[in-house]
Design a protein around this motif. Structure first.
Motif, PDB file in Angstrom:
ATOM      1  N   THR A   1       4.869  -1.599  -4.238  1.00 24.88           N
ATOM      2  CA  THR A   1       5.590  -0.336  -4.312  1.00 24.88           C
ATOM      3  C   THR A   1       6.300  -0.076  -2.993  1.00 24.88           C
ATOM      4  O   THR A   1       5.893  -0.604  -1.949  1.00 24.88           O
ATOM      5  N   ASN A   2       7.355   0.758  -3.041  1.00 24.06           N
ATOM      6  CA  ASN A   2       7.988   1.197  -1.798  1.00 24.06           C
ATOM      7  C   ASN A   2       7.457   2.546  -1.336  1.00 24.06           C
ATOM      8  O   ASN A   2       7.921   3.092  -0.333  1.00 24.06           O
ATOM      9  N   SER A   3       6.476   3.086  -2.057  1.00 23.77           N
ATOM     10  CA  SER A   3       5.929   4.407  -1.755  1.00 23.77           C
ATOM     11  C   SER A   3       4.594   4.288  -1.027  1.00 23.77           C
ATOM     12  O   SER A   3       3.622   3.745  -1.570  1.00 23.77           O
ATOM     13  N   ARG A   4       4.533   4.814   0.179  1.00 26.55           N
ATOM     14  CA  ARG A   4       3.265   4.810   0.906  1.00 26.55           C
ATOM     15  C   ARG A   4       2.220   5.673   0.185  1.00 26.55           C
ATOM     16  O   ARG A   4       1.025   5.375   0.215  1.00 26.55           O
ATOM     17  N   PHE A   5       2.696   6.732  -0.465  1.00 31.63           N
ATOM     18  CA  PHE A   5       1.773   7.595  -1.194  1.00 31.63           C
ATOM     19  C   PHE A   5       1.131   6.849  -2.363  1.00 31.63           C
ATOM     20  O   PHE A   5      -0.081   6.939  -2.586  1.00 31.63           O
ATOM     21  N   VAL A   6       1.956   6.105  -3.127  1.00 33.13           N
ATOM     22  CA  VAL A   6       1.408   5.326  -4.246  1.00 33.13           C
ATOM     23  C   VAL A   6       0.431   4.278  -3.725  1.00 33.13           C
ATOM     24  O   VAL A   6      -0.625   4.044  -4.322  1.00 33.13           O
ATOM     25  N   LYS A   7       0.772   3.622  -2.611  1.00 28.81           N
ATOM     26  CA  LYS A   7      -0.141   2.627  -2.050  1.00 28.81           C
ATOM     27  C   LYS A   7      -1.480   3.255  -1.689  1.00 28.81           C
ATOM     28  O   LYS A   7      -2.546   2.699  -1.988  1.00 28.81           O
ATOM     29  N   LEU A   8      -1.450   4.420  -1.047  1.00 33.60           N
ATOM     30  CA  LEU A   8      -2.685   5.060  -0.600  1.00 33.60           C
ATOM     31  C   LEU A   8      -3.518   5.578  -1.773  1.00 33.60           C
ATOM     32  O   LEU A   8      -4.751   5.574  -1.720  1.00 33.60           O
ATOM     33  N   THR A   9      -2.856   6.039  -2.829  1.00 32.17           N
ATOM     34  CA  THR A   9      -3.577   6.670  -3.941  1.00 32.17           C
ATOM     35  C   THR A   9      -3.750   5.741  -5.137  1.00 32.17           C
ATOM     36  O   THR A   9      -4.424   6.112  -6.097  1.00 32.17           O
ATOM     37  N   GLY A  10      -3.167   4.533  -5.083  1.00 28.73           N
ATOM     38  CA  GLY A  10      -3.294   3.596  -6.199  1.00 28.73           C
ATOM     39  C   GLY A  10      -4.736   3.243  -6.477  1.00 28.73           C
ATOM     40  O   GLY A  10      -5.495   2.902  -5.569  1.00 28.73           O
TER      41      GLY A  10
ATOM     42  N   VAL B   1      -3.982  -0.836  -7.818  1.00 29.75           N
ATOM     43  CA  VAL B   1      -4.003  -1.065  -6.378  1.00 29.75           C
ATOM     44  C   VAL B   1      -2.690  -1.751  -5.997  1.00 29.75           C
ATOM     45  O   VAL B   1      -2.343  -2.793  -6.549  1.00 29.75           O
ATOM     46  N   HIS B   2      -1.948  -1.174  -5.047  1.00 29.38           N
ATOM     47  CA  HIS B   2      -0.613  -1.647  -4.703  1.00 29.38           C
ATOM     48  C   HIS B   2      -0.541  -2.141  -3.261  1.00 29.38           C
ATOM     49  O   HIS B   2      -1.234  -1.632  -2.383  1.00 29.38           O
ATOM     50  N   GLY B   3       0.363  -3.110  -3.045  1.00 28.31           N
ATOM     51  CA  GLY B   3       0.791  -3.457  -1.715  1.00 28.31           C
ATOM     52  C   GLY B   3       2.096  -2.746  -1.409  1.00 28.31           C
ATOM     53  O   GLY B   3       2.801  -2.284  -2.314  1.00 28.31           O
ATOM     54  N   LEU B   4       2.428  -2.660  -0.123  1.00 29.44           N
ATOM     55  CA  LEU B   4       3.653  -1.983   0.294  1.00 29.44           C
ATOM     56  C   LEU B   4       4.749  -3.019   0.523  1.00 29.44           C
ATOM     57  O   LEU B   4       4.533  -4.031   1.198  1.00 29.44           O
ATOM     58  N   ALA B   5       5.935  -2.779  -0.065  1.00 32.32           N
ATOM     59  CA  ALA B   5       7.042  -3.719   0.043  1.00 32.32           C
ATOM     60  C   ALA B   5       8.357  -2.953   0.194  1.00 32.32           C
ATOM     61  O   ALA B   5       8.445  -1.764  -0.108  1.00 32.32           O
TER      62      ALA B   5
ATOM     63  N   PRO C   1      -7.097  -6.001 -11.297  1.00 30.15           N
ATOM     64  CA  PRO C   1      -8.267  -5.845 -10.425  1.00 30.15           C
ATOM     65  C   PRO C   1      -8.310  -4.449  -9.801  1.00 30.15           C
ATOM     66  O   PRO C   1      -7.279  -3.823  -9.555  1.00 30.15           O
ATOM     67  N   THR C   2      -9.511  -3.985  -9.551  1.00 32.34           N
ATOM     68  CA  THR C   2      -9.721  -2.696  -8.884  1.00 32.34           C
ATOM     69  C   THR C   2     -10.164  -2.931  -7.447  1.00 32.34           C
ATOM     70  O   THR C   2     -10.169  -4.066  -6.948  1.00 32.34           O
ATOM     71  N   ARG C   3     -10.573  -1.873  -6.785  1.00 33.59           N
ATOM     72  CA  ARG C   3     -11.093  -1.996  -5.420  1.00 33.59           C
ATOM     73  C   ARG C   3     -12.517  -2.537  -5.409  1.00 33.59           C
ATOM     74  O   ARG C   3     -13.079  -2.790  -4.351  1.00 33.59           O
TER      75      ARG C   3
END
Length: 235
Positions: free
Chosen positions: A94-103, A110-114, A171-173
């Motif tokens: 995702t390009n969203s830091r918020f989505v990465k933190l709350t994914g 669960v997302h990586g930041l790109a 996969p989850t955390r």
């Protein structure tokens, strides 16, 4: 339990590749198997731009917009309801830091930041996605009436296939646990996207036998996501 998520799919591209079944089988945890479509496994990347994405109890003005990508494998498995079909998501970006933190906590997955670079007109699109290791995915193409695929006989057949694949697991955390989500599109209209060029780093690194097959695109779709029961997995 994740809340029901709603919003608008502003633009969604399904970039689809065909691959040998035995190659893809090694990428899947139990209980999943690669789904055979005319002798091929289907893998791909879903590139999706959300608008007003939010928990369903919030008004649209509090929603967020983001560009996202999910690497997916078409799967089949069995449970108490019988034989099921869907997708297994191997990675999300995702390009969203918020989505990465709350994914995986508020928003699905669960997302990586790109970094997403997008050039778009009414009938053309070019997207490049980069992570710290370089170009992850790139494509360019034009909406067209022409459809070509070695897997599906027609655009309508391909569109129906992906419309039916509403459930995705990823996969989850937590180790050996898979999160399940169901996508409910309130309408389903796709167009053929004739691809001029495409590149998926993970597919290129995996095998030269993985070949681009076709791409679909859709715009302006109201939708919601709801959680389905999680699964334990084994690799």
């Amino acid at each position: 339990m994740l809340p029901r998520i709603t919003g608008t799919i502003d633009r969604r591209i399904l970039l689809n590749y065909r691959a040998p079944l035995d190659l893809v089988a090694d990428l899947l945890p139990a209980p999943f198997q690669a789904r055979s479509v005319n002798g091929f496994a289907l893998i791909g990347v879903c590139l999706i731009r959300f608008k007003a994405l939010r928990p369903a109890f919030l008004p649209p003005v509090l929603g967020i917009s983001s560009e996202n990508a999910a690497h997916r494998i078409s799967i089949v498995w069995s449970d108490d309801e019988g034989t099921r079909t869907g997708v297994y998501v191997t990675r999300r970006d995702t390009n969203s830091r918020f989505v990465k933190l709350t994914g995986g906590r508020i928003f699905p997955g669960v997302h990586g930041l790109a970094k997403f670079d997008v050039e778009e007109t009414s009938d053309r699109v070019a997207i490049s996605i980069r992570d710290p290791n370089g170009v992850l995915v790139s494509l360019s193409g034009q909406i067209s009436n022409e459809f070509s695929s070695q897997v599906f006989a027609s655009h309508a057949e391909a569109s129906r296939y992906f419309q039916d694949d509403r459930i995705g697991y990823s996969p989850t955390r937590r180790e050996q646990e898979l999160e399940g989500l169901q996508l409910n599109c309130h309408e389903w209209v796709t167009s053929n996207l004739r691809i001029d060029k495409s590149y998926v780093r993970e597919f290129s690194a995996l095998s030269p036998e993985i070949q681009f097959d076709h791409a679909l695109i859709m715009h302006g779709v109201s939708h919601d996501w709801s959680e389905v029961p999680r699964l334990c997995c084994a690799t």
